[in-house]
Design a protein around this motif. Sequence first.
Motif, short mmCIF file in Angstrom:
data_model
loop_
_atom_site.label_atom_id
_atom_site.label_comp_id
_atom_site.label_asym_id
_atom_site.label_seq_id
_atom_site.Cartn_x
_atom_site.Cartn_y
_atom_site.Cartn_z
N ARG A 131 0.53 -1.28 0.25
CA ARG A 131 -0.11 -0.16 -0.01
C ARG A 131 0.77 0.88 0.10
O ARG A 131 0.70 2.33 -0.90
N LEU A 132 2.04 1.15 0.29
CA LEU A 132 2.45 2.30 0.95
C LEU A 132 3.48 3.33 -0.29
O LEU A 132 3.47 3.93 -1.09
N ALA A 133 3.69 1.06 -1.12
CA ALA A 133 4.63 1.44 -2.46
C ALA A 133 3.94 2.49 -3.37
O ALA A 133 4.33 3.34 -4.19
N LYS A 134 2.05 2.20 -3.48
CA LYS A 134 1.14 3.00 -4.28
C LYS A 134 1.56 4.20 -3.60
O LYS A 134 0.81 5.29 -5.10
N TYR A 135 0.79 4.72 -2.49
CA TYR A 135 1.12 5.75 -2.27
C TYR A 135 1.12 6.43 -2.53
O TYR A 135 1.73 7.82 -3.35
N LEU A 136 3.16 5.54 -2.42
CA LEU A 136 4.91 6.95 -2.76
C LEU A 136 4.50 7.28 -4.57
O LEU A 136 5.22 8.28 -4.63
N SER A 137 3.76 6.47 -5.43
CA SER A 137 3.81 6.72 -6.66
C SER A 137 2.45 7.65 -6.94
O SER A 137 2.69 7.68 -8.11
N SER A 138 2.08 8.06 -5.95
CA SER A 138 0.55 8.55 -6.26
C SER A 138 0.20 9.98 -6.14
O SER A 138 1.28 10.13 -5.30
N PRO A 139 -0.23 10.71 -6.76
CA PRO A 139 -0.90 11.98 -7.08
C PRO A 139 -0.49 12.15 -5.69
O PRO A 139 -0.57 13.87 -5.16
N ARG A 140 -0.56 11.74 -3.89
CA ARG A 140 -1.69 11.99 -2.85
C ARG A 140 0.03 12.37 -2.48
O ARG A 140 0.08 13.03 -1.57
N ARG A 141 0.84 11.50 -3.00
CA ARG A 141 2.72 12.03 -1.89
C ARG A 141 2.60 13.04 -2.64
O ARG A 141 2.98 12.83 -3.85
N ILE A 142 2.90 14.18 -1.66
CA ILE A 142 3.08 15.54 -2.24
C ILE A 142 4.61 15.53 -2.38
O ILE A 142 5.55 14.95 -2.14
N ALA A 143 5.62 15.88 -3.39
CA ALA A 143 7.25 15.99 -3.43
C ALA A 143 7.51 16.51 -2.61
O ALA A 143 6.68 17.52 -2.05
N PHE A 144 8.77 17.18 -2.65
CA PHE A 144 9.59 17.13 -1.34
C PHE A 144 9.76 18.29 -2.45
O PHE A 144 9.78 18.07 -3.75
N ASN A 145 9.77 19.86 -1.09
CA ASN A 145 10.10 21.41 -2.27
C ASN A 145 10.92 22.26 -1.04
O ASN A 145 11.11 22.25 -0.28
N GLN A 146 10.55 23.60 -1.56
CA GLN A 146 11.82 24.33 -0.03
C GLN A 146 10.54 25.03 0.70
O GLN A 146 11.50 26.66 1.00
N GLN A 147 9.22 25.00 0.27
CA GLN A 147 8.44 25.56 1.17
C GLN A 147 8.56 24.12 3.15
O GLN A 147 8.39 24.71 3.65
N GLY A 148 9.49 22.99 2.65
CA GLY A 148 9.17 22.15 3.66
C GLY A 148 10.06 22.39 5.19
O GLY A 148 10.48 23.02 5.06
N LEU A 149 9.42 21.01 5.59
CA LEU A 149 10.47 20.93 6.16
C LEU A 149 12.32 20.99 6.23
O LEU A 149 13.05 21.02 6.76
N PHE A 150 12.47 19.52 5.18
CA PHE A 150 13.42 19.29 4.73
C PHE A 150 13.23 20.05 3.04
O PHE A 150 13.48 19.94 2.16
N ARG A 151 14.73 21.03 3.03
CA ARG A 151 15.49 21.81 1.97
C ARG A 151 16.03 21.63 1.80
O ARG A 151 17.07 21.13 2.00
N ARG A 152 16.37 21.86 -0.28
CA ARG A 152 17.25 21.36 -0.50
C ARG A 152 18.44 23.09 -0.40
O ARG A 152 18.02 23.26 -1.83
N TYR A 153 19.26 23.60 0.13
CA TYR A 153 20.03 24.42 -0.15
C TYR A 153 21.63 23.90 -0.37
O TYR A 153 22.13 23.69 0.92
N PRO A 154 22.41 23.76 -1.68
CA PRO A 154 23.25 22.65 -2.42
C PRO A 154 24.44 23.97 -1.15
O PRO A 154 25.56 22.64 -0.35
N GLU A 155 24.58 24.41 -0.90
CA GLU A 155 25.38 25.33 -0.09
C GLU A 155 25.39 24.84 1.12
O GLU A 155 26.96 25.06 1.88
N LEU A 156 23.70 24.96 1.93
CA LEU A 156 24.65 23.72 3.39
C LEU A 156 24.60 22.68 3.69
O LEU A 156 25.08 21.68 4.40
N ASP A 157 24.95 21.42 2.23
CA ASP A 157 25.05 20.25 2.56
C ASP A 157 27.06 19.85 2.83
O ASP A 157 27.72 21.31 2.66
N GLU A 158 27.12 19.06 3.00
CA GLU A 158 28.62 19.40 2.81
C GLU A 158 29.55 19.00 1.32
O GLU A 158 28.77 18.89 0.42
N LYS A 159 30.72 19.30 1.13
CA LYS A 159 31.16 19.09 -0.32
C LYS A 159 31.06 18.40 -0.50
O LYS A 159 32.04 17.32 0.15
N GLY A 160 30.82 18.05 -2.04
CA GLY A 160 31.69 16.90 -2.55
C GLY A 160 32.84 15.94 -2.56
O GLY A 160 33.52 16.88 -2.96
#
Lengths: 224, 224
Positions: A195-224
């Motif tokens: 059921r979870l796999a189905k949910y994750l690939s459904s439109p009900r699963r909102i994508a991660f984005n820059q308004q949420g708790l988890f945000r991707r700011y590359p300058e905050l990550d470790e250097k690669g």
Amino acid sequence: MRYELYYWPSIQGRGEFVRLALEDAGADYGDVARRPNGTAAMQRFLQKQAFAPPFLRAGKLVVAQTANILLYLGARLGLAPKSEPERLRLHGLQLTISDWLVEVHDTHHPVAASLYYEDQRTEAKVRAGIFLTSRLPKFLRYFERAADDRFSYVHLSLFQMIEGLRYAFPKAMARQEQRCPRLLKIHDRVAKRARLAKYLSSPRRIAFNQQGLFRRYPELDEKG
Amino acid sequence: MRYELYYWPSIQGRGEFVRLALEDAGADYGDVARRPNGTAAMQRFLQKQAFAPPFLRAGKLVVAQTANILLYLGARLGLAPKSEPERLRLHGLQLTISDWLVEVHDTHHPVAASLYYEDQRTEAKVRAGIFLTSRLPKFLRYFERAADDRFSYVHLSLFQMIEGLRYAFPKAMARQEQRCPRLLKIHDRVAKRARLAKYLSSPRRIAFNQQGLFRRYPELDEKG
């Protein structure tokens, strides 16, 4: 029982931990604020009965606070053992996940949640550095040892933490998660639950984005 | 039942919310880390079984996280009604008190708990300003409405919040608490409870100090 979840409609946020439990259990639920005029309905409720989303309605009952909702649902949806010592243990783990999540949020908004990221970039860099070198390894190490193999709602939440951390800090996580074989196994098993796999690939699963708790700011990550 | 509380020995901190419950109920308990070599005993435990203090041992049971400990003790010590809807409601309030407490701490350590206050004074001033003008009134207003007259461990925690806020922000609180007659009544009734009054005037009650969650930096308070 029909459940009504109240949470912001455009982010995963804290509500996602509840959505994962409801979806995995195949519960009958509505995501109130995602309906037309739903956010207004949630706001009316907030002014009267809860400090902040998420909250859950089940008939006349209103349950506030993410971990409290999972404590309540865990027993009802078969997502937790019924014995009190086990329930307290899992709830303690879930509350520690809540603390972890606050620290993730604070990497991009250390000075204040109500100010723009752009106005606290310098401080965010300091805080994210401390998070990645000191706090993240500590949380990962703790859960690597404390999580057990028996499925519960805590597994769903650990899955979400790993997904979120991979989104926010792809470089740091690629390195650090290698030390956590048990957590990765939990993550991968959760992702395959039908059921979870189905949910994750459904439109009900909102994508991660820059308004949420988890945000991707590359300058905050470790250097690669 | 004999309880063993594990918490830092020189601050009130989060442990104080548990101490107030144990003291008010006249429970048989030990404050482990305040004994000789007690902190070392706590640290050994931490490495094995809990992420952070406080945690409580009751026989073989270990309960982690302040609000979880109060959920567990509330039912046993007569500090909460037994019905599940009431227990969930009180626990939701307690978790919101936990969130409030994090925001109090962050007024003096917004950038990172692991850095000195002196190295984040500018940011602390910004954060404390937002806390006093926006967040504190919101929390006070919420609890003024949400708290009920029936005594529970939540009353003990609200008492502690008011005491702590008066210590940290005497000027702001002198003004803002006037809008909260119900909270003040709860506070004053708690202070008069026989066992609690005795505890508060005993050496077991650690004084507020500049290592705890509530700290008095006059520059962070409202102007007089």
